[in-house]
Design a protein around this motif. Structure first.
Motif, PDB file in Angstrom:
ATOM      1  N   GLU A 107       0.819  -1.205   0.000  1.00 44.37           N
ATOM      2  CA  GLU A 107       0.000   0.000   0.000  1.00 44.37           C
ATOM      3  C   GLU A 107       0.857   1.262   0.000  1.00 44.37           C
ATOM      4  O   GLU A 107       0.603   2.213  -0.743  1.00 44.37           O
ATOM      5  N   THR A 108       1.906   1.253   0.835  1.00 41.28           N
ATOM      6  CA  THR A 108       2.804   2.408   0.914  1.00 41.28           C
ATOM      7  C   THR A 108       3.537   2.636  -0.392  1.00 41.28           C
ATOM      8  O   THR A 108       3.616   3.764  -0.896  1.00 41.28           O
ATOM      9  N   LEU A 119       4.019   5.510  -6.114  1.00 40.26           N
ATOM     10  CA  LEU A 119       4.200   5.369  -7.554  1.00 40.26           C
ATOM     11  C   LEU A 119       3.753   6.615  -8.321  1.00 40.26           C
ATOM     12  O   LEU A 119       4.243   6.896  -9.409  1.00 40.26           O
ATOM     13  N   ILE A 120       2.819   7.347  -7.747  1.00 36.23           N
ATOM     14  CA  ILE A 120       2.294   8.539  -8.425  1.00 36.23           C
ATOM     15  C   ILE A 120       3.416   9.530  -8.704  1.00 36.23           C
ATOM     16  O   ILE A 120       3.475  10.151  -9.771  1.00 36.23           O
ATOM     17  N   ASP A 121       4.328   9.655  -7.730  1.00 38.48           N
ATOM     18  CA  ASP A 121       5.425  10.622  -7.872  1.00 38.48           C
ATOM     19  C   ASP A 121       6.701   9.996  -8.416  1.00 38.48           C
ATOM     20  O   ASP A 121       7.715  10.679  -8.535  1.00 38.48           O
ATOM     21  N   GLN A 122       6.642   8.713  -8.744  1.00 41.28           N
ATOM     22  CA  GLN A 122       7.840   8.029  -9.222  1.00 41.28           C
ATOM     23  C   GLN A 122       8.121   8.399 -10.673  1.00 41.28           C
ATOM     24  O   GLN A 122       7.299   8.190 -11.561  1.00 41.28           O
ATOM     25  N   GLN A 123       9.320   8.924 -10.920  1.00 35.61           N
ATOM     26  CA  GLN A 123       9.685   9.384 -12.255  1.00 35.61           C
ATOM     27  C   GLN A 123      10.443   8.331 -13.067  1.00 35.61           C
ATOM     28  O   GLN A 123      10.592   8.480 -14.279  1.00 35.61           O
ATOM     29  N   ALA A 143       7.695  -0.104 -13.591  1.00 36.59           N
ATOM     30  CA  ALA A 143       7.391  -1.376 -14.259  1.00 36.59           C
ATOM     31  C   ALA A 143       7.748  -2.567 -13.379  1.00 36.59           C
ATOM     32  O   ALA A 143       6.955  -3.513 -13.229  1.00 36.59           O
ATOM     33  N   GLU A 144       8.937  -2.538 -12.773  1.00 33.00           N
ATOM     34  CA  GLU A 144       9.386  -3.667 -11.960  1.00 33.00           C
ATOM     35  C   GLU A 144       8.579  -3.777 -10.671  1.00 33.00           C
ATOM     36  O   GLU A 144       8.291  -4.887 -10.206  1.00 33.00           O
ATOM     37  N   LEU A 145       8.225  -2.637 -10.082  1.00 31.20           N
ATOM     38  CA  LEU A 145       7.440  -2.678  -8.850  1.00 31.20           C
ATOM     39  C   LEU A 145       6.031  -3.200  -9.106  1.00 31.20           C
ATOM     40  O   LEU A 145       5.517  -4.033  -8.349  1.00 31.20           O
ATOM     41  N   LEU A 146       5.411  -2.754 -10.173  1.00 27.04           N
ATOM     42  CA  LEU A 146       4.071  -3.239 -10.506  1.00 27.04           C
ATOM     43  C   LEU A 146       4.076  -4.735 -10.790  1.00 27.04           C
ATOM     44  O   LEU A 146       3.171  -5.466 -10.371  1.00 27.04           O
ATOM     45  N   ALA A 147       5.097  -5.211 -11.492  1.00 25.15           N
ATOM     46  CA  ALA A 147       5.202  -6.644 -11.783  1.00 25.15           C
ATOM     47  C   ALA A 147       5.399  -7.447 -10.497  1.00 25.15           C
ATOM     48  O   ALA A 147       4.799  -8.515 -10.310  1.00 25.15           O
ATOM     49  N   LEU A 148       6.226  -6.908  -9.586  1.00 26.02           N
ATOM     50  CA  LEU A 148       6.467  -7.588  -8.315  1.00 26.02           C
ATOM     51  C   LEU A 148       5.210  -7.625  -7.465  1.00 26.02           C
ATOM     52  O   LEU A 148       4.849  -8.672  -6.906  1.00 26.02           O
ATOM     53  N   MET A 149       4.514  -6.495  -7.368  1.00 30.50           N
ATOM     54  CA  MET A 149       3.290  -6.446  -6.574  1.00 30.50           C
ATOM     55  C   MET A 149       2.224  -7.387  -7.145  1.00 30.50           C
ATOM     56  O   MET A 149       1.492  -8.041  -6.405  1.00 30.50           O
ATOM     57  N   SER A 150       2.159  -7.460  -8.476  1.00 29.91           N
ATOM     58  CA  SER A 150       1.200  -8.351  -9.118  1.00 29.91           C
ATOM     59  C   SER A 150       1.471  -9.802  -8.752  1.00 29.91           C
ATOM     60  O   SER A 150       0.540 -10.563  -8.433  1.00 29.91           O
ATOM     61  N   ASN A 195      -7.332  -8.731   6.599  1.00 33.63           N
ATOM     62  CA  ASN A 195      -7.442  -7.286   6.803  1.00 33.63           C
ATOM     63  C   ASN A 195      -6.452  -6.483   5.965  1.00 33.63           C
ATOM     64  O   ASN A 195      -6.457  -5.257   5.993  1.00 33.63           O
ATOM     65  N   GLN A 196      -5.567  -7.189   5.200  1.00 37.98           N
ATOM     66  CA  GLN A 196      -4.626  -6.478   4.339  1.00 37.98           C
ATOM     67  C   GLN A 196      -4.866  -6.752   2.859  1.00 37.98           C
ATOM     68  O   GLN A 196      -4.097  -6.338   2.006  1.00 37.98           O
ATOM     69  N   ARG A 197      -5.965  -7.416   2.546  1.00 36.11           N
ATOM     70  CA  ARG A 197      -6.216  -7.783   1.150  1.00 36.11           C
ATOM     71  C   ARG A 197      -6.945  -6.701   0.371  1.00 36.11           C
ATOM     72  O   ARG A 197      -7.069  -6.789  -0.838  1.00 36.11           O
TER      73      ARG A 197
END
Length: 220
Positions: free
Chosen positions: A181-182, A187-191, A197-204, A217-219
């Motif tokens: 979540e943090t 990611l909004i401010d990530q340039q 790309a790598e963070l989104l793939a990892l989170m997925s 409670n964390q889903r």
């Protein structure tokens, strides 16, 4: 004359191949000789079990060069060689934990950013080559991620290595939701597009392969 020219050409080709082969062997021998001079012992096959006494000596020399009582510039200059050693030998759990105790201060804010990058590189090496023997280290590493104010490529890739590219999150299953979540909020401010790309793939992958072990409670 044609026959003589052909023989001469074949002879030169054979000599050239032999020279190239010798050059490669000499280059390889140079690397081995360099390691021998640094660590005062023979280098054996990758991830091998050398004799206990010689490995003890090797690790003792490494710890002397990487420990917190050594100036930070010298410590950082040794990290690349140190990671080669960590990748090269099968090291017992006790030694791995002792190594971690010597290098975890690299994340102290008093040090330059290069120190954090060096610390993350050591963690990645430990996770890649000794993953089944670093349970305690993995648990302590979690503090690095929850305390990290910024996301960069090193942070994302280190967490990816520790979790098998997001497929195996224990012992982080009870906290990973909050970190996701943090990080996603940042990611909004990530340039950096690579970080995104790598963070989104990892989170997925974390959500896809570990949904059942993440607390309810964390889903959301």
């Amino acid at each position: 004359n044609k026959r003589k020219n052909l023989q001469y050409t074949m002879s030169n080709s054979s000599t050239s191949n032999s020279t190239n082969s010798d050059s490669k062997r000499n280059s390889s021998s140079s690397v081995v000789a360099s390691l021998r001079s640094i660590f005062s012992r023979d280098v054996t096959s990758p991830n091998s079990r050398s004799s206990g006494r010689s490995l003890d000596k090797l690790l003792s020399e490494c710890l002397q060069k990487i420990g917190k009582d050594v100036p930070i510039e010298k410590r950082l200059s040794f990290v690349a060689e140190f990671c080669e050693i960590l990748a090269h030998y099968r090291i017992d759990r006790m030694y791995l934990e002792h190594i971690w105790s010597r290098v975890k201060d690299l994340f102290d804010p008093q040090y330059p950013p290069e120190a954090k990058a060096a610390g993350l590189r050591i963690i990645r090496t430990l996770a890649r080559y000794h993953t089944e023997r670093i349970e305690i280290i993995k648990a302590e590493c979690w503090q690095v991620f929850i305390a990290e104010p910024d996301i960069d490529v090193d942070i994302v890739r280190t967490f990816s290595v520790l979790t098998g590219n997001g497929r195996n999150i224990p012992p982080y299953e009870y906290e990973v939701g909050r970190v996701i979540e943090t990080w996603l909020g940042k990611l909004i401010d990530q340039q950096n597009p690579t970080v995104k790309a790598e963070l989104l793939a990892l989170m997925s992958n974390i959500i896809k392969f570990n949904f059942s072990v993440i607390p309810e409670n964390q889903r959301t």
